[in-house]
Structures are given as C-alpha cells and as structure tokens.
Design an enzyme around this catalytic site. Structure first.
Site, mmCIF file in Angstrom:
data_model
loop_
_atom_site.group_PDB
_atom_site.id
_atom_site.type_symbol
_atom_site.label_atom_id
_atom_site.label_comp_id
_atom_site.label_asym_id
_atom_site.label_seq_id
_atom_site.Cartn_x
_atom_site.Cartn_y
_atom_site.Cartn_z
ATOM 1 N N HIS A 100 0.854 -1.193 0.000
ATOM 2 C CA HIS A 100 0.000 0.000 0.000
ATOM 3 C C HIS A 100 0.892 1.246 0.000
ATOM 4 C CE1 HIS A 100 -2.873 3.036 1.182
ATOM 5 N NE2 HIS A 100 -3.829 2.198 0.813
ATOM 6 N N GLU A 149 -3.938 1.960 -7.264
ATOM 7 C CA GLU A 149 -4.413 3.060 -6.414
ATOM 8 C C GLU A 149 -3.553 4.310 -6.637
ATOM 9 O OE1 GLU A 149 -6.584 1.633 -2.726
ATOM 10 O OE2 GLU A 149 -4.479 1.343 -2.289
HETATM 11 P P1 PGA Z 1 -9.823 5.779 0.344
HETATM 12 O O1 PGA Z 1 -8.618 4.758 0.623
HETATM 13 O O2 PGA Z 1 -10.962 4.961 -0.193
HETATM 14 O O3 PGA Z 1 -10.130 6.396 1.689
HETATM 15 O O4 PGA Z 1 -9.327 6.763 -0.659
HETATM 16 C C1 PGA Z 1 -8.325 3.739 -0.284
HETATM 17 C C2 PGA Z 1 -7.048 3.047 0.073
HETATM 18 O O5 PGA Z 1 -6.096 3.704 0.510
HETATM 19 O O6 PGA Z 1 -6.945 1.817 -0.054
#
Ligand code: PGA
Length: 223
Positions: A100, A149
C-alpha cells in the site's frame, strides 16, 4: 459474469468496541438481504488487534465475508519485536495487503521489503492483494489481486478518472491476464459503478467508505 472483489481497508481505525458495533450493525442489515450474488467476494482488511474478533463475528453472524490483514512481517516467526508474521495472520485471515502506498511512503518500504513480504505471505498460504500507485511499479507474479491506487486519489475525495483507470488496468491485464485488477482511491457509493462497469476493473478497494457499516452495506447491495 466476472468475479467482483469489494475490499475494505480500515487502515488504523476502530477499537474492539467500534468493531463490535460495526459488525452488529452490518449483521442487522444483512439479515434482510435477499440477494447475495455468488460472484461477489467481500474481503475486510482490519487492524491486527481486531482480526480475532472479526473472525468470531463473521462466524457467529454467518456473514459471507473474508478477512485479511493490512500488513505482514517480512520475516518468519522469531526475534522480530513488534512484527506479526504470516502464520499468525493465517490463524484469522486468508488475505494480506502488501505494498500500500501509505506503507511505501510513510514506513519506507522498499521493493526488497515487499519481495520478502510476498515470500512470507506465500509460505503462510495467504492470498496477496498487491497495491501499486503507478503502472511502472514492479508487480510480483505470485500475487492474487492487483490493486491500482493512484496517490492523487487516495483519501482525497478526488477519485481517478474511470476511463484512465480502465486504460491503465487494461495494460496491466495484458501483462497479468490471470490476475484480477482492482481500483482504489476515494471510491464511494456515488462513483463505484463508474469503475465496476469497466471491463478490466474487477473490484474496488475502499478506505473511508468502508468505515461506516451502513454506507458499506449500501455499496454491497448496489452490486
Ligand atoms: P480511500 O482509501 O478509499 O479512503 O481513498 C483507499 C485506500 O487507501 O486503499
């Protein structure tokens, strides 16, 4: 119909008491749900401290959810103060998030750390949700799900352009045709279908939108 993955990432949120309340609320809502599509996979990535009670709640409320952790030690069991290893996670969960962007940035996790974590997860028999924020980042071939992401979309309330997310997911899909691609970053009940309707996107990773049980349930019932 393609499999859809809805992954909750609670991050560093929820005490045991708040976790109990979340499950009690969602179990109440789930009681009246008529339709539980078989192609829908729901994975809750919770803090280590509530893995045990989350597993208990899922069993006692008979919820069709899976559990994951948000991190894993790069080492096996042993003298690694403060770390939680793969076999400790496997007692409670089936999945683990690795890579992440918050861990890469705030905790300086390098490609080498991530490789070690992938190896430990594999040894423990955990399924890996591997996050990248950029298509150029290295993706180990052993992972089970790839979460794209973009940094600009995480926690900002500004989701990525769904067409751009699709274009990048399509490219990743060409390289890893067997691995489902998930989009993450400010997904909400308002925009989720803009992503799930794309052919190369097989699910979403939800941070903020997973913290409130009613909001999360609304998202599940829209699929
Ligand atoms: P968010 O986080 O939906 O609050 O943007 C997503 C993530 O970091 O996995």
């Amino acid at each position: 119909m393609k499999d859809i993955y809805i992954i909750a990432n609670w991050k560093s949120n929820k005490t045991a008491g708040e976790t109990n309340a979340w499950f009690s609320k969602i179990a109440d809502l789930e009681k009246n749900r008529k339709n539980r599509p078989a192609h829908l996979h729901i994975i809750l990535c919770v803090p280590y401290t509530v893995l045990y009670i989350s597993k208990q709640h899922i069993a006692s409320y008979k919820l069709p959810y899976h559990i994951g952790s948000q991190n894993i030690s790069p080492f096996p069991h042993g003298s690694y103060t403060g770390e939680i290893n793969g076999s400790q996670i496997k007692e409670f969960g089936e999945y683990v998030i690795i890579g992440h962007s918050e861990r890469r940035e705030l905790f300086h996790e390098t490609e080498q750390h991530l490789q070690q974590k992938v190896m430990q997860a594999k040894v423990a028999g955990l399924k890996i949700i591997y996050c990248i924020s950029d298509e150029a980042q290295y993706i180990p071939k052993e992972v089970d799900l790839i979460a794209f992401e973009p940094i600009s979309a995480i926690g900002t309330g500004n989701a990525f352009d769904p067409d751009k997310a699709e274009a990048i997911s399509a490219k990743i899909n060409k390289r890893f045709p067997e691995i489902p691609i998930i989009y993450g970053g400010s997904v909400s009940k308002e925009n989720i279908n803009n992503f799930l309707s794309k052919p190369d996107i097989s699910g979403v990773l939800l941070g903020k939108a997973s913290l409130d049980a009613s909001d999360f349930f609304t998202i599940l019932t829209w699929i």
